[in-house]
Design a protein around this motif. Structure first.
Motif, PDB file in Angstrom:
ATOM      1  N   ILE A 111      -3.806   0.284   8.540  1.00 48.27           N
ATOM      2  CA  ILE A 111      -2.757   0.403   7.517  1.00 48.27           C
ATOM      3  C   ILE A 111      -3.468   1.361   6.231  1.00 48.27           C
ATOM      4  CG2 ILE A 111      -1.900  -0.692   5.541  1.00 48.27           C
ATOM      5  CD1 ILE A 111      -1.391  -3.048   7.195  1.00 48.27           C
ATOM      6  N   GLY A 112      -2.726   2.517   5.757  1.00 49.07           N
ATOM      7  CA  GLY A 112      -3.446   2.981   4.835  1.00 49.07           C
ATOM      8  C   GLY A 112      -3.307   4.682   4.771  1.00 49.07           C
ATOM      9  N   ASP A 113      -3.167   4.925   6.183  1.00 45.79           N
ATOM     10  CA  ASP A 113      -3.284   6.716   6.314  1.00 45.79           C
ATOM     11  C   ASP A 113      -2.036   7.213   6.199  1.00 45.79           C
ATOM     12  OD1 ASP A 113      -2.148   5.641   8.562  1.00 45.79           O
ATOM     13  OD2 ASP A 113      -4.149   6.259   9.687  1.00 45.79           O
ATOM     14  N   PHE A 114      -0.867   6.416   6.696  1.00 42.63           N
ATOM     15  CA  PHE A 114       0.603   7.022   6.709  1.00 42.63           C
ATOM     16  C   PHE A 114       0.765   8.251   7.245  1.00 42.63           C
ATOM     17  CE2 PHE A 114      -0.081   4.063   2.900  1.00 42.63           C
ATOM     18  CZ  PHE A 114       0.575   3.122   3.302  1.00 42.63           C
ATOM     19  N   GLN A 121       0.968  -1.181  -0.066  1.00 43.46           N
ATOM     20  CA  GLN A 121       0.191   0.102   0.075  1.00 43.46           C
ATOM     21  C   GLN A 121       0.902   1.309   0.071  1.00 43.46           C
ATOM     22  OE1 GLN A 121      -3.387   0.230   2.355  1.00 43.46           O
ATOM     23  NE2 GLN A 121      -3.506  -2.163   2.709  1.00 43.46           N
ATOM     24  N   PHE A 122       2.053   1.215   0.674  1.00 41.23           N
ATOM     25  CA  PHE A 122       2.952   2.424   0.869  1.00 41.23           C
ATOM     26  C   PHE A 122       3.503   2.628  -0.787  1.00 41.23           C
ATOM     27  CE2 PHE A 122       6.883   4.672   1.011  1.00 41.23           C
ATOM     28  CZ  PHE A 122       6.615   5.434   2.203  1.00 41.23           C
ATOM     29  N   GLU A 123       3.715   1.629  -1.597  1.00 35.61           N
ATOM     30  CA  GLU A 123       4.327   1.863  -2.938  1.00 35.61           C
ATOM     31  C   GLU A 123       3.293   2.311  -3.784  1.00 35.61           C
ATOM     32  OE1 GLU A 123       6.867  -0.888  -4.627  1.00 35.61           O
ATOM     33  OE2 GLU A 123       8.421  -0.907  -2.825  1.00 35.61           O
ATOM     34  N   THR A 124       2.059   1.656  -3.629  1.00 34.18           N
ATOM     35  CA  THR A 124       0.786   1.995  -4.298  1.00 34.18           C
ATOM     36  C   THR A 124       0.598   3.572  -4.039  1.00 34.18           C
ATOM     37  OG1 THR A 124      -0.213  -0.073  -4.020  1.00 34.18           O
ATOM     38  CG2 THR A 124      -1.791   1.814  -4.547  1.00 34.18           C
ATOM     39  N   LYS A 125       0.805   4.064  -2.966  1.00 31.10           N
ATOM     40  CA  LYS A 125       0.521   5.499  -2.624  1.00 31.10           C
ATOM     41  C   LYS A 125       1.641   6.433  -3.167  1.00 31.10           C
ATOM     42  CE  LYS A 125      -1.090   8.829   0.943  1.00 31.10           C
ATOM     43  NZ  LYS A 125      -2.167   8.986   0.093  1.00 31.10           N
ATOM     44  N   TYR A 126       2.788   6.313  -2.954  1.00 31.88           N
ATOM     45  CA  TYR A 126       3.916   6.944  -3.350  1.00 31.88           C
ATOM     46  C   TYR A 126       4.665   6.517  -4.311  1.00 31.88           C
ATOM     47  CZ  TYR A 126       2.955   8.651   1.620  1.00 31.88           C
ATOM     48  OH  TYR A 126       2.337   9.347   2.598  1.00 31.88           O
ATOM     49  N   GLY A 127       4.693   5.348  -4.761  1.00 28.56           N
ATOM     50  CA  GLY A 127       5.664   5.074  -5.922  1.00 28.56           C
ATOM     51  C   GLY A 127       6.408   3.877  -5.386  1.00 28.56           C
ATOM     52  N   LYS A 160      -5.099  10.809  10.459  1.00 25.65           N
ATOM     53  CA  LYS A 160      -5.496  10.366   9.199  1.00 25.65           C
ATOM     54  C   LYS A 160      -5.237  11.258   7.915  1.00 25.65           C
ATOM     55  CE  LYS A 160      -7.688   6.827  11.427  1.00 25.65           C
ATOM     56  NZ  LYS A 160      -6.951   5.655  11.447  1.00 25.65           N
ATOM     57  N   GLN A 161      -3.947  12.111   8.227  1.00 22.11           N
ATOM     58  CA  GLN A 161      -3.587  12.840   7.104  1.00 22.11           C
ATOM     59  C   GLN A 161      -2.242  12.390   7.035  1.00 22.11           C
ATOM     60  OE1 GLN A 161      -4.247  17.171   7.146  1.00 22.11           O
ATOM     61  NE2 GLN A 161      -2.284  17.459   6.129  1.00 22.11           N
ATOM     62  N   SER A 162      -2.145  11.670   5.638  1.00 25.08           N
ATOM     63  CA  SER A 162      -0.810  11.212   5.157  1.00 25.08           C
ATOM     64  C   SER A 162       0.349  12.139   4.748  1.00 25.08           C
ATOM     65  CB  SER A 162      -1.129  10.240   3.952  1.00 25.08           C
ATOM     66  OG  SER A 162      -1.955   9.092   4.340  1.00 25.08           O
ATOM     67  N   VAL A 163       1.524  11.399   5.092  1.00 26.63           N
ATOM     68  CA  VAL A 163       2.653  12.676   4.927  1.00 26.63           C
ATOM     69  C   VAL A 163       2.632  12.810   3.361  1.00 26.63           C
ATOM     70  CG1 VAL A 163       4.985  12.636   4.757  1.00 26.63           C
ATOM     71  CG2 VAL A 163       4.097  11.903   6.937  1.00 26.63           C
ATOM     72  N   PRO A 164       2.696  14.135   3.042  1.00 33.46           N
ATOM     73  CA  PRO A 164       2.661  14.404   1.603  1.00 33.46           C
ATOM     74  C   PRO A 164       3.806  13.896   0.980  1.00 33.46           C
ATOM     75  CG  PRO A 164       3.172  16.446   2.718  1.00 33.46           C
ATOM     76  CD  PRO A 164       2.847  15.424   3.720  1.00 33.46           C
ATOM     77  N   ARG A 165       3.784  13.487  -0.293  1.00 33.18           N
ATOM     78  CA  ARG A 165       4.679  12.930  -1.112  1.00 33.18           C
ATOM     79  C   ARG A 165       6.041  13.678  -1.033  1.00 33.18           C
ATOM     80  NH1 ARG A 165       4.806   9.436  -5.798  1.00 33.18           N
ATOM     81  NH2 ARG A 165       6.345   9.758  -7.027  1.00 33.18           N
ATOM     82  N   ASP A 166       6.064  14.979  -1.322  1.00 35.60           N
ATOM     83  CA  ASP A 166       7.153  15.790  -1.348  1.00 35.60           C
ATOM     84  C   ASP A 166       7.923  16.020  -0.039  1.00 35.60           C
ATOM     85  OD1 ASP A 166       5.379  17.394  -0.372  1.00 35.60           O
ATOM     86  OD2 ASP A 166       5.381  19.109  -1.932  1.00 35.60           O
ATOM     87  N   TRP A 167       7.322  15.510   1.055  1.00 40.61           N
ATOM     88  CA  TRP A 167       7.660  15.739   2.371  1.00 40.61           C
ATOM     89  C   TRP A 167       9.073  15.007   2.418  1.00 40.61           C
ATOM     90  CZ3 TRP A 167       5.809  13.881   7.552  1.00 40.61           C
ATOM     91  CH2 TRP A 167       6.467  14.666   8.774  1.00 40.61           C
ATOM     92  N   PHE A 168       9.115  13.718   1.917  1.00 42.79           N
ATOM     93  CA  PHE A 168      10.402  13.165   1.927  1.00 42.79           C
ATOM     94  C   PHE A 168      10.839  12.307   0.740  1.00 42.79           C
ATOM     95  CE2 PHE A 168       8.075   9.541   3.128  1.00 42.79           C
ATOM     96  CZ  PHE A 168       7.140   9.768   4.026  1.00 42.79           C
TER      97      PHE A 168
END
Length: 452
Positions: free
Chosen positions: A311-314, A40-46, A440-448
């Motif tokens: 799992i899923g909110d990150f 799920q992590f790779e599905t969300k972030y690549g 429930k607010q996921s870390v944004p992609r550009d954060w890291f």
């Protein structure tokens, strides 16, 4: 044939039993849940690159006092001064007219270090910040010749310039160059800079000495003077040099040096004035007593943790803990012929602490930081804390931190270590200035994920 059917039945029975056992095997459950998390992590972030690490701080081993590499002192162009003065009776008039893009700096120096105003300095050692900085000669005057040296740690001293004039006609301005210009209203001297600056990179806490050597008037010699024997003082003013590249938040301080620590000294500490431009920090000034001084440094990392309860909110806020290491190192200086020739480490005190800042998960957990296992405690949904613990054995560069999480069945315990490069992270390390995410607010992609 009968034996064949019996064997097949046995195999099927064993397989069924094995599958049934796997369904309730805690280790197997943990592995499957972690695999689901990674998917799920790779599905969300690549897709995660194999060299992607999850320590998002800018700390490195080169920033520690113990590191001996990474020290560089490089001569650079000096500040640009073009100051015009009118000559009266072969001396510069006390109310000089200075036309320069650095006139405000010139005026500030004259205000804070005027001729005749006495100051008292104390022996100090300057210690390098974690960033680079540059030392610029700003003002050189007086009848004593000298060489300006800067010594960084155990490296050989660097000579910044040599002053070769023995009169006051150069006035209160940096530069060895003089040129005369006749005008309808009189004769003017234009002075300009031709002394280099010195850009320094060194591990944080590295001792730095600034001093004048070979001080003499052609006949008599004077002892070496500088920061190590109280012949230099820090001067703070809001004026900043123009014409040099500076960090947006650059700190600028000035050092005034008295070239004569013997009889006849005026103690006005304006014989040499240096600007220290930080990138953005400047060296710290530490007082020296009985040739000993203490250097205190600290590192803090914030660990943000996902407990696998959901799992899923990150949001990485199920557990947020700050870990700090404070080190006080005591050094003994040795002076030979008035110059610091060694800085020996004679003692070290180290303290570590952890502060639990936030809980965003409801599962019970137990943190292990370094060699310290903290007590198990209940999880709480969305609460800020300020619980402090003493810890030992934490390595801020290897991030030896992990957490055990008791699952909802109250039997299974998952172990979550700091992730290796290329793994889907359940723990990330950040600066303690980073705020954790809301529930429930996921870390944004550009954060890291700036390198994806």
């Amino acid at each position: 044939m009968k034996n064949f059917f019996i064997a097949c039945a046995a195999i099927l029975s064993f397989t069924a039993c094995s599958n049934e056992k796997d369904l309730f095997d805690p280790a197997n459950i943990e592995q499957k849940q972690k695999m689901s998390y990674a998917d799920q992590f790779e599905t969300k972030y690549g897709e995660i690159s194999q060299d992607k690490t999850w320590d998002l701080t800018d700390f490195s081993a080169s920033q520690t006092r113990a590191a001996s590499t990474g020290t560089h002192a490089t001569l650079v162009d000096g500040l640009s001064f073009y100051l015009d003065y009118r000559v009266v009776s072969n001396r510069l008039q006390t109310t000089m007219n200075a036309r320069s893009k650095n006139k405000s700096l010139y005026d500030a120096i004259k205000t804070f270090l005027p001729d005749g105003q006495q100051h008292t300095g104390v022996p100090v050692v300057l210690t390098a910040p974690s960033n680079s900085f540059t030392i610029y000669p700003v003002s050189v005057q007086g009848a004593w010749t000298h060489d300006l040296y800067v010594k960084v740690g155990d490296a050989a001293p660097v000579k910044v310039y040599s002053k070769n004039w023995t009169d006051y006609s150069h006035g209160f301005v940096n530069g060895e160059g003089l040129k005369g210009v006749y005008t309808l209203v009189g004769f003017y001297l234009t002075q300009y800079t031709d002394m280099p600056g010195l850009r320094i990179e060194a591990p944080v806490g590295t001792p730095i000495e600034i001093y004048l050597a070979n001080v003499k008037d052609g006949k008599n010699s004077k002892p070496t003077v500088g920061t190590f024997n109280g012949q230099a003082i820090y001067v703070e003013t809001t004026a900043k040099p123009e014409g040099v590249e500076m960090h947006d938040n650059a700190i600028v301080k000035y050092i005034g040096i008295e070239d004569n620590n013997g009889n006849g000294s005026d103690h006005d500490y304006n014989d040499v004035v240096l600007a220290i431009v930080g990138n953005p920090e400047v060296p710290e000034e530490i007082k020296v007593t009985d040739d000993q001084y203490d250097v205190t440094s600290s590192i803090t990392k914030r660990y943000m943790i996902e407990d696998l309860g959901s799992i899923g909110d990150f949001d990485f806020n199920d557990i947020v803990v700050d870990v700090t290491e404070t080190v006080k190192s005591t050094y003994k200086r040795t002076l030979t012929n008035g110059v610091v020739t060694s800085n020996e480490l004679v003692g070290t005190e180290k303290k570590q602490k952890a502060v639990l800042r936030h809980l965003g998960g409801v599962l019970p957990f137990q943190l292990t930081i370094g060699s310290t296992e903290l007590p198990e405690r209940k999880g709480v949904l969305d609460v800020d804390l300020e619980e402090e613990y003493e810890v030992e054995g934490w390595d801020p560069y290897t991030n030896n931190i992990s957490v055990k999480v008791r699952q909802q069945d109250n039997v299974s315990v998952f172990v979550i270590p700091f992730p290796k490069a290329g793994e889907a992270p359940m723990i990330i390390a950040t600066s303690d200035t980073w705020n954790w995410m809301p529930e429930k607010q996921s870390v944004p992609r550009d954060w890291f994920y700036t390198d994806f």
